[in-house]
Design an enzyme around this catalytic site. Structure first.
Site, PDB file in Angstrom:
ATOM      1  N   GLU A  34       6.768 -28.501  -0.822  1.00 16.64           N
ATOM      2  CA  GLU A  34       7.404 -27.196  -0.658  1.00 16.64           C
ATOM      3  C   GLU A  34       6.527 -26.102   0.244  1.00 16.64           C
ATOM      4  O   GLU A  34       7.265 -25.605   1.224  1.00 16.64           O
ATOM      5  CB  GLU A  34       7.686 -26.586  -1.829  1.00 16.64           C
ATOM      6  CG  GLU A  34       8.612 -26.920  -3.037  1.00 16.64           C
ATOM      7  CD  GLU A  34       7.926 -28.524  -3.664  1.00 16.64           C
ATOM      8  OE1 GLU A  34       6.780 -28.580  -3.641  1.00 16.64           O
ATOM      9  OE2 GLU A  34       8.839 -29.049  -4.088  1.00 16.64           O
ATOM     10  N   HIS A  42      13.286 -25.566 -14.807  1.00 17.34           N
ATOM     11  CA  HIS A  42      14.621 -25.591 -13.890  1.00 17.34           C
ATOM     12  C   HIS A  42      15.527 -24.575 -14.192  1.00 17.34           C
ATOM     13  O   HIS A  42      16.791 -24.403 -13.844  1.00 17.34           O
ATOM     14  CB  HIS A  42      15.449 -26.836 -14.684  1.00 17.34           C
ATOM     15  CG  HIS A  42      14.867 -27.920 -14.276  1.00 17.34           C
ATOM     16  ND1 HIS A  42      13.557 -28.620 -14.812  1.00 17.34           N
ATOM     17  CD2 HIS A  42      15.151 -29.059 -13.080  1.00 17.34           C
ATOM     18  CE1 HIS A  42      13.448 -29.751 -14.214  1.00 17.34           C
ATOM     19  NE2 HIS A  42      14.332 -30.121 -13.209  1.00 17.34           N
TER      20      HIS A  42
END
Ligand SMILES: Cc1ncc(C[n+]2csc(CCOP(=O)(O)OP(=O)(O)O)c2C)c(N)n1
Ligand SMILES: [Mg+2]
Lengths: 341, 390
Positions: free
Chosen positions: A72, A141
């Site tokens: 990322e 999540h």
């Protein structure tokens, strides 16, 4: 690839999902400007884990919609370099909590490159982050990470809650010459509205809130995944005799004090509703701003209905964490109505 | 075929058809740092290049000394000196074409000025009147990067973007030995290799990350060996041998420009001064070690070669000396002037347009400044001697 309809053609509003509107916005932006590049994990053949980039690699090729290595910081860091060279990267972070490795790039470079260089090197890039809970996700999540981004000067932070805004705000974000953190409420990805992809919403500048439901008794200030909760609460509140106004912020940075305060001055009461925790969360800032500006119009303290201040809970317990209609109505009930009679 | 499709398609092969994806042998660095000066290869070095390198190294040494002196006079907030590392700094800038990009760290202002950036503008960060003092697009030099290794993915993205546009631009990114332990170093090298981005990564292994020696940073055989894991060539070079560094970096730039992908170059050098003027190097290293490295000084190595070849007469020496003194004098003069600061600039470049929130804060500061100016004026009027006339 044109988005204009032939003159006189009837509009063709059909049910579309928020995710489809996002896809359409990416596609239209890529078609309109060859500088727009999409990059992220699984955004190519798979179309992203939420399918938002569906079909883009096939239509525009791998150079325009690129599967990157799993990294990322690297994704955002290379996007910075691409923007330096004149491209307009749109980065997809796979999930809220998986954007954290990119935090240093975001805070130390993305947010301040314009400032560091006295405006010589602006970074027009969009960082799409699916966020929030309510989808039964296991840990990591379901985070609501907006407070981190709001607290970082130099970033715009926007979040759509409707299908039309998903399109309009994403086009606006990509067109912006500033970096935009674009937070996509996961649990609204599959929400539907009648929407005509051939007559997409006009692209408004980022930074304007909107009154979703007019009312006179109190204002619910909200955004993203909590908008449907607030609208439902407003309907339910009618039984109690409360006529609630619902303001959808759409943009956390810039913050639309004007629209929020105009509403609170009309109603005299306000509750801020979001999934993010209340301690150090956006609601504290919003309540302070409203109080500083509308003190003499307020009949009661500004209240917050927020997620609990706990690590995001496991899916089987998440309903206790998420602000629901009842908690919103309870808060409305605590707005010192007795003082009025 | 698109740029990225040229990477080839990789699909997991069914067992037992496994084979290595790349032959590692050609990627491996030499066993010893590559050297030219003091070896037979020195005879082939171009006299023009030798003279240029010499002039730039001597001037660079003077620049470092002057900048450090300016910290003592309070004219720079801090200065990380590249004394002892001038060969790397100078070569990094000289090997690039005009259209290429340089991605420096805080220690690399010498590379930045060698590329043509005005020294006062290059030192803005360290003077403290702004962050980046130059327009990065003017000389294609990215802002000096302080968060370690974070500039490396930028170089990769820029080089990749240039390639997508069909421009044969190379990015050269600089990082220290300590910076190679950061995650961004890994991600940048991996991205670059996967995308075959035209990037040259120059690691200046100067022995220390502030106080921490390389042994505590890595267990790799050398930093250049790290390249192999990414599938790119690693090159090991004597970082104090300006001719060798110039040659290795030139080759790497050529390789990247020709579409061969990224290269990692480890230049073995030594930081002769403390980490910055604020550091006390005696706490973690001894004089004997520093003295050994002084015996392998990049300026001396080059001068020895020039003298041996009869390329450095008294006139040439004088010319270089005069150039360095002129640079130092100019730095002193311009940095002794106080910079003109406008506090309103604080709000000018946060966003393309200040947000309503920032406009409010700007007005608050404006009011504070007006009140301050008024108070100062009052104080001055009161301090004026009794009965003084205007
Ligand atoms: C991410 C990050 N962590 C820590 C620091 C503080 N810091 C500045 S320089 C430095 C040492 C870096 O050593 P090296 O990479 O070898 O470069 P050198 O200073 O030797 O040129 C440290 C720890 C920093 N700038 N950035
Ligand atoms: Mg070092």
């Amino acid at each position: 690839m044109t988005t204009a309809t032939a003159a006189g053609a009837a509009t063709a509003a059909r049910p579309a999902t928020l995710a489809q509107a996002l896809t359409r916005a990416l596609r239209d932006a890529m078609a309109a400007d060859p500088a727009v590049h999409v990059l992220g994990e699984d955004v190519g053949a798979l179309g992203g884990v939420f399918r938002v980039t569906d079909g883009l690699a096939a239509e525009f090729g791998e150079d325009r919609c690129t599967d990157t290595p799993l990294a990322e910081a690297g994704i955002l860091g290379t996007a910075v370099g691409m923007a330096m060279y004149g491209l307009r990267p749109v980065v997809e972070m796979q999930f809220d909590a998986f954007a954290y490795p990119a935090f240093e790039q975001l805070v130390s470079h993305v947010a301040r490159m314009r400032n560091r260089t006295r405006g010589a090197m602006p970074l027009p890039l969009t960082i799409r982050i699916p966020y929030g809970g309510g989808i039964g996700g296991v840990e990591h999540h379901s985070d609501s990470s907006e407070a981190y981004y709001m607290a970082t000067p130099g970033l715009h932070v926007v979040t759509p809650a409707t299908v039309a805004d998903a399109y309009g705000l994403l086009r606006a974000a990509i067109a912006s010459d500033d970096p935009v953190v674009f937070l996509e409420p996961k649990r609204l990805y599959w929400s539907k509205d009648a929407w005509d992809p051939e007559e997409p919403t006009p692209v408004e500048p980022v930074g304007r809130a909107v009154v979703r439901r007019p009312g006179r008794s109190a204002t619910l200030v909200t955004y993203g995944p909590s908008l449907p909760v607030c609208l439902e609460a407003a309907e339910a509140a009618r039984a109690e005799g409360w006529d609630l106004e619902v303001v959808d912020l759409r943009s956390l940075v810039p913050f639309d004090d004007e629209t929020v305060c105009a509403s609170v001055r009309r109603t005299g009461r306000a509750v801020v509703v979001h999934e993010s925790g209340s301690f150090g969360g956006p609601g504290g800032e919003i309540a302070a701003r409203v109080t500083e500006r509308c003190f003499h119009h307020l009949e009661a303290p500004v209240l917050r209905v927020a997620g609990l201040d706990i690590p995001y809970p496991p899916p089987m317990l998440e309903r206790h964490h998420l602000p629901g209609v009842d908690r919103v109505l309870d808060a409305v009930g605590r707005l010192q109505w007795e003082a009025e009679s | 075929m698109t740029v990225l499709e040229q990477r080839g398609t990789y699909r997991p092969a069914p067992p037992p058809a496994w084979q290595p994806r790349t032959d590692p042998a050609p990627l491996l660095p030499d066993a010893e740092p590559y050297r030219v000066l003091g070896t037979g290869a020195a005879d082939r070095a171009d006299p023009g290049l030798l003279r240029t390198l010499h002039a730039r190294l001597v001037t660079g040494r003077r620049y470092n000394a002057q900048a450090t002196a300016l910290t003592r006079q309070g004219r720079l907030a801090v200065y990380p000196s590249s004394t002892g590392q001038e060969a790397c700094e100078v070569a990094a800038a000289l090997v690039l074409a005009d259209r290429d990009w340089l991605f420096p760290s805080y220690r690399d202002t010498l590379a930045v000025i060698t590329r043509g950036v005005d020294p006062v503008q290059a030192l803005t960060l360290l003077r403290g009147d702004w962050h980046t003092g130059y327009d990065p697009y003017e000389h294609r030099v990215a802002p000096l990067s302080t968060p370690l290794a974070t500039q490396l993915p930028h170089a990769v993205g820029l080089a990749h973007a240039a390639r997508l546009r069909g421009d044969d631009v190379v990015a050269l990114a600089m990082v220290g030995d300590g910076g190679t332990s950061e995650g961004d170093f890994h991600e940048a090298l991996n991205f670059a290799a996967v995308q075959r981005a035209p990037v040259v990564f120059l690691v200046q292994n100067n022995g220390f990350a502030i106080s921490v020696p390389l042994a505590k940073q890595t267990a790799a055989p050398s930093l250049a060996h790290k390249a192999v894991g990414y599938g790119m060539p690693g090159r090991l070079v004597d970082g104090n041998d300006a001719v060798a560094v110039h040659e290795v970096l030139s080759d790497a730039v050529r390789h990247a420009r020709a579409g061969g992908g990224p290269v990692l170059v480890e230049a073995v050098t030594y930081r002769l001064e403390a980490h910055t003027n604020a550091d006390d190097a005696t706490r973690y290293r001894g004089d004997a070690e520093v003295e050994t490295w002084r015996g392998h000084d990049p300026v001396d190595l080059l001068e020895r070669e020039l003298t041996r070849r009869g390329l450095l007469d008294e006139d040439a020496r004088r010319a270089v000396r005069e150039e360095s003194e002129a640079l130092a004098a100019d730095l002193r003069a311009r940095l002794h002037e106080d910079p003109v600061l406008d506090p309103m600039d604080l709000f000018a470049h946060v966003y393309a347009e200040p947000t309503p929130h920032l406009r409010e804060q700007r007005e608050l500061l404006r009011a504070e400044l007006a009140a301050e100016a008024e108070a100062n004026a009052d104080a001055e009027a009161q301090a004026a001697p009794e009965g003084a006339t205007r």
